[in-house]
Design an enzyme around this catalytic site. Structure first.
Site, short mmCIF file in Angstrom:
data_model
loop_
_atom_site.label_atom_id
_atom_site.label_comp_id
_atom_site.label_asym_id
_atom_site.label_seq_id
_atom_site.Cartn_x
_atom_site.Cartn_y
_atom_site.Cartn_z
N HIS A 172 39.42 14.96 -59.56
CA HIS A 172 38.69 14.28 -60.64
C HIS A 172 38.54 12.78 -60.43
O HIS A 172 37.43 12.24 -60.41
CB HIS A 172 39.44 14.45 -61.97
CG HIS A 172 39.76 15.84 -62.37
ND1 HIS A 172 38.84 16.67 -62.94
CD2 HIS A 172 40.91 16.55 -62.31
CE1 HIS A 172 39.41 17.83 -63.24
NE2 HIS A 172 40.67 17.79 -62.85
N ASP A 173 39.70 12.11 -60.34
CA ASP A 173 39.70 10.65 -60.47
C ASP A 173 39.02 9.93 -59.30
O ASP A 173 38.47 8.84 -59.48
CB ASP A 173 41.14 10.14 -60.63
CG ASP A 173 41.75 10.61 -61.94
OD1 ASP A 173 41.00 11.01 -62.85
OD2 ASP A 173 43.00 10.60 -62.04
N ASP B 280 47.00 6.67 -64.26
CA ASP B 280 48.24 7.34 -64.70
C ASP B 280 48.68 8.33 -63.62
O ASP B 280 48.76 9.53 -63.87
CB ASP B 280 48.02 8.06 -66.05
CG ASP B 280 46.97 9.16 -66.00
OD1 ASP B 280 46.10 9.13 -65.10
OD2 ASP B 280 47.03 10.08 -66.85
N PHE C 222 41.47 15.95 -71.01
CA PHE C 222 42.78 15.33 -71.24
C PHE C 222 42.73 13.82 -71.50
O PHE C 222 43.33 13.33 -72.47
CB PHE C 222 43.73 15.61 -70.06
CG PHE C 222 45.05 14.89 -70.19
CD1 PHE C 222 46.00 15.31 -71.10
CD2 PHE C 222 45.34 13.77 -69.41
CE1 PHE C 222 47.21 14.64 -71.25
CE2 PHE C 222 46.54 13.09 -69.55
CZ PHE C 222 47.48 13.54 -70.47
N ASN C 223 42.04 13.04 -70.66
CA ASN C 223 42.11 11.58 -70.79
C ASN C 223 41.56 11.12 -72.15
O ASN C 223 42.05 10.13 -72.72
CB ASN C 223 41.31 10.88 -69.68
CG ASN C 223 41.99 11.01 -68.33
OD1 ASN C 223 43.18 11.28 -68.26
ND2 ASN C 223 41.22 10.83 -67.27
N ASP D 188 44.81 10.70 -59.34
CA ASP D 188 44.83 9.23 -59.42
C ASP D 188 45.32 8.66 -58.09
O ASP D 188 44.79 7.64 -57.62
CB ASP D 188 45.79 8.75 -60.51
CG ASP D 188 45.48 9.27 -61.89
OD1 ASP D 188 44.90 8.56 -62.70
OD2 ASP D 188 45.84 10.44 -62.15
N THR E 201 41.18 5.81 -64.93
CA THR E 201 41.28 7.24 -64.58
C THR E 201 42.41 7.92 -65.36
O THR E 201 42.92 8.96 -64.95
CB THR E 201 41.50 7.42 -63.06
OG1 THR E 201 42.71 6.75 -62.69
CG2 THR E 201 40.33 6.87 -62.26
N ASN F 12 49.45 11.34 -67.69
CA ASN F 12 49.97 12.52 -67.01
C ASN F 12 51.49 12.61 -67.12
O ASN F 12 52.06 13.70 -67.15
CB ASN F 12 49.58 12.50 -65.54
CG ASN F 12 48.10 12.78 -65.33
OD1 ASN F 12 47.52 13.58 -66.07
ND2 ASN F 12 47.49 12.15 -64.35
#
Ligand code: BDR
Ligand code: CA
Length: 309
Positions: free
Chosen positions: A238-239, A10, A164-165, A15, A124, A39
């Site tokens: 993060h991703d 996303d 969040f995810n 990402d 992700t 996102n």
């Protein structure tokens, strides 16, 4: 032999960096990029995926649009973190690359129907597409080598308990976590160690590829939001951690533990409840990420960015 992966994302600043890492690393072969609402709206995340795929010269890699909303809940987006477009900061070129006419779930099902070898899924964003895939095409499960996802952890960033995810589509996460497939969870405990601070951004600014300078601009924006919202000195990428693990699983440690997704808590919806002391008697179902080898991670990323245009 490179590992075949499907990136389900996303974009999203991190990402986008995850796509660059996968595109620039010879250990991976991207079979498809699929998009999900998260996102930003699905229109934005798909456009952003096309822009990044084009920058990385992934001309042969199909980009397919997926779910525009979670399984049962209303879409949640994160404009205060990624901007309204999902990729605020750098100047974005209108993509010439076209999205596939197939829906992301159908494309994944097709690719997984008769693969030369089992594929690794790397989600992700919210897990909506993956849950739909497992529900609609359960016969392809045997051809999924493993799922390496960014999400969850032992604390939250959207609520005190939820990342969040997972929070965006907890019902989908529940389906994926209970699927019985090999699952590695790169949660916040891990991804907050994948911080890019000033020193890292300085390197990116001076590297001579467009992908590297674009990444520096992404990180400038992402750092500013993380500083404002959480007081962090840099931005966690993060991703890209999930992709890094597919390249070399020594990049972070894992522990195989029972994990359950909370779908009904008053304060804890979207929490990944990790049974560290194995109090539930539930069989371990998730490789929970622990310690990141930061220099290995950073070297993978810079090597990949140097190989891109
Ligand atoms: C996750 O949420 C999004 O903001 C990022 O792209 C990442 O996938 C971190 O919680
Ligand atoms: Ca994401």
């Amino acid at each position: 032999m490179p590992k075949n992966i499907i990136l389900d994302c996303d974009p999203g600043h991190d990402d986008a960096i995850a796509i660059f890492l996968a595109a620039g690393h010879p250990a991976l072969n991207i079979k498809a990029i699929t998009t999900v609402s998260g996102n930003a709206s699905i229109q934005h995340t798909t456009r952003n995926a096309l822009i990044i795929a084009e920058m990385a010269e992934l001309t042969q890699v199909p980009v397919a649009q997926g779910a525009e909303e979670p399984l049962v809940r209303k879409p949640k987006t994160a404009p205060h973190i990624h901007g309204e477009s999902g990729l605020e900061g750098p100047e974005l070129q209108e993509p010439t690359k076209q999205q596939e006419s197939l829906h992301a779930i159908d494309l994944m099902a097709d690719l997984l129907d008769h693969p030369e070898e089992p594929l690794t899924l790397v989600p992700t964003g919210p897990l909506t597409n993956i849950a739909w895939l497992l529900k609609r095409a359960p016969h392809v499960k045997k051809n999924i080598k493993e799922i390496v996802l960014m999400g969850g952890g032992s604390f939250g960033n959207w609520t005190p308990a939820a990342e969040f995810n997972i929070y965006a589509d907890p019902e989908a996460a529940h389906v994926v976590f209970e699927s019985g497939l090999p699952l590695t969870m790169a949660g916040l405990d891990l991804t907050h160690q994948a911080m890019a601070a000033e020193k890292e951004k300085e390197w990116l600014r001076h590297a001579d590829t467009k992908a590297a300078s674009f990444t520096a601009e992404l990180l400038d924006y992402f750092t500013a939001t993380y500083k404002e919202l959480f007081g962090f000195p840099g931005a966690p990428i993060h991703d890209a951690c999930a992709v890094a693990y597919c390249i070399d699983d020594r990049v972070f440690s894992t522990t195989h533990l029972p994990v359950t997704v909370e779908t009904a808590g008053t304060y804890t919806t979207g929490m990944t409840v990790i049974d560290y002391l194995q109090t539930t008697g539930k069989a371990p179902n998730v490789n929970v990420a622990g310690q990141l080898n930061h220099s290995m991670f950073w070297t993978m990323l810079t090597d990949a960015l140097e190989r891109l245009p």
